[in-house]
Design a protein around this motif. Structure first.
Motif, short mmCIF file in Angstrom:
data_model
loop_
_atom_site.label_atom_id
_atom_site.label_comp_id
_atom_site.label_asym_id
_atom_site.label_seq_id
_atom_site.Cartn_x
_atom_site.Cartn_y
_atom_site.Cartn_z
N GLY A 135 0.91 -1.16 -0.02
CA GLY A 135 0.06 -0.13 -0.11
C GLY A 135 0.85 1.30 -0.04
N MET A 136 2.00 1.36 0.78
CA MET A 136 2.88 2.40 0.88
C MET A 136 3.35 2.67 -0.51
N LEU A 137 3.86 1.79 -1.10
CA LEU A 137 4.77 2.01 -2.35
C LEU A 137 3.59 2.43 -3.45
N GLN A 138 2.31 1.84 -3.42
CA GLN A 138 1.42 2.26 -4.45
C GLN A 138 0.79 3.69 -4.29
N LEU A 139 0.78 4.23 -2.78
CA LEU A 139 0.59 5.34 -2.95
C LEU A 139 1.59 6.42 -3.13
N ALA A 140 3.09 6.01 -2.81
CA ALA A 140 3.96 7.01 -3.14
C ALA A 140 4.15 6.87 -4.55
N TYR A 141 3.96 5.86 -5.58
CA TYR A 141 3.76 5.88 -6.80
C TYR A 141 2.73 6.87 -7.36
N MET A 193 -3.78 3.55 5.37
CA MET A 193 -2.64 4.21 5.44
C MET A 193 -2.89 5.69 5.00
N LEU A 194 -3.63 5.88 3.87
CA LEU A 194 -3.97 7.04 3.22
C LEU A 194 -4.51 8.06 4.07
N ALA A 195 -5.56 7.71 4.97
CA ALA A 195 -6.21 8.38 6.06
C ALA A 195 -5.33 8.54 7.06
N GLU A 196 -4.25 7.62 7.60
CA GLU A 196 -3.58 8.00 8.78
C GLU A 196 -2.30 8.87 8.24
N ALA A 197 -1.75 8.71 7.00
CA ALA A 197 -0.82 9.79 6.45
C ALA A 197 -1.43 11.17 6.34
N ARG A 198 -2.75 11.36 6.05
CA ARG A 198 -3.26 12.67 5.87
C ARG A 198 -3.49 13.34 7.36
N ALA A 203 -1.03 17.24 11.39
CA ALA A 203 -0.57 17.46 12.69
C ALA A 203 0.96 17.64 12.46
N GLY A 204 1.54 17.79 11.42
CA GLY A 204 2.96 18.07 10.95
C GLY A 204 3.69 17.03 11.34
N GLN A 205 3.47 15.69 11.15
CA GLN A 205 4.30 14.45 11.57
C GLN A 205 4.49 13.80 10.39
N GLY A 206 5.70 13.08 10.43
CA GLY A 206 5.87 12.20 9.18
C GLY A 206 5.50 10.78 9.71
N SER A 207 5.78 9.84 8.78
CA SER A 207 5.36 8.49 8.89
C SER A 207 6.03 7.92 10.32
N ASN A 208 5.28 7.12 11.05
CA ASN A 208 5.79 6.35 12.13
C ASN A 208 6.30 4.82 11.88
N LEU A 209 6.38 4.60 10.44
CA LEU A 209 6.86 3.23 10.02
C LEU A 209 8.17 3.48 9.29
N ASP A 210 9.01 2.33 9.39
CA ASP A 210 10.26 2.19 8.65
C ASP A 210 9.89 1.94 6.93
N PHE A 211 10.02 3.09 6.40
CA PHE A 211 9.39 2.94 5.03
C PHE A 211 10.58 2.32 4.21
#
Length: 229
Positions: A135-141, A193-198, A203-211
């Motif tokens: 999901g992360m790579l698809q969203l990044a693409y 993941m998209l909802a959490e990323a938004r 909130a001015g925060q980056g991802s909390n996962l090891d991309f």
């Protein structure tokens, strides 16, 4: 005459005394900053031995900042003095490595000391699973494609997303899930993941996962690294 008087007075001022030597704990922290920086640099250049370790560019830089701040607070050194000490530590480690009979073994010994210190100061982020990575790579693409079109980066991300999607489906199939069930799970994962990323972005925060771990999961089996990232 006035200028000569000022120069004489300036020269008469006592020279600033050198700072007190660092404590052993501080010296070890500086040595680890140097080792981590060297390994991170070699990882960026694709040196195989360096790629046996977790990716260090981001966490290593954070660790260096924390060590620098702590040394400044504890020793009254200036930012410039700490920077110079770090540069000197890097040069010393490089010289030591060049003189070592087995540089990789010497590096392994130092990393055995430094990685636990890094993990304690800058804990690694949680590693996403295959479904999350797909999901992360698809969203990044999709994000890069919307911005750049089918650029080289977008093509690479699309390829990696396809690899991860295929491996995630293989894993689900092995667990007894149907193709339709896999579609549902992958879609839900991307939406979550998209909802959490938004939410984190607002909130001015980056991802909390090891991309970066996703790139390891997408790598060919014979290129799996010694340490999972």
């Amino acid at each position: 005459m006035k200028m000569m008087t000022l120069l004489t007075l300036a020269l008469a001022q006592p020279a600033a005394s050198p700072p007190e030597p660092l404590e052993q704990k501080q010296q070890q922290a500086l040595a680890c900053v140097a080792v981590l920086a060297i390994v991170a640099s070699e990882q960026e250049r694709g040196v195989p031995a360096a790629l046996d370790y977790p990716l260090l560019a981001e966490r290593g830089a954070t660790y260096a900042g924390l060590v620098g701040q702590q040394i400044m607070a504890d020793s009254d050194r200036s930012r410039e003095q700490v920077r110079d000490a770090m540069i000197a530590a890097v040069a010393e480690r490089q010289t030591t490595a060049q003189a070592a009979a087995d540089p990789d073994e010497a590096l392994g010994s130092e990393m055995a000391t430094c990685l636990p210190l890094l993990d304690a100061a800058v804990p690694p982020q949680p590693k996403p699973d295959l479904t999350q990575c797909a999901g992360m790579l698809q969203l990044a693409y999709e994000e890069v494609h919307d911005r750049e079109g089918l650029s080289k980066t977008a093509q690479d991300l699309k390829t990696l997303a396809s690899v991860l999607d295929s491996r995630a489906r293989d894993q689900m199939r092995a667990e007894g899930l149907s193709g339709q069930e896999s579609d549902i799970l992958l879609t839900r994962s991307r939406e979550a993941m998209l909802a959490e990323a938004r939410e984190r972005e607002s909130a001015g925060q980056g991802s909390n996962l090891d991309f970066e771990h996703c790139f390891t999961l997408a790598a060919p089996e014979d290129k799996q690294r010694k340490y999972e990232h």
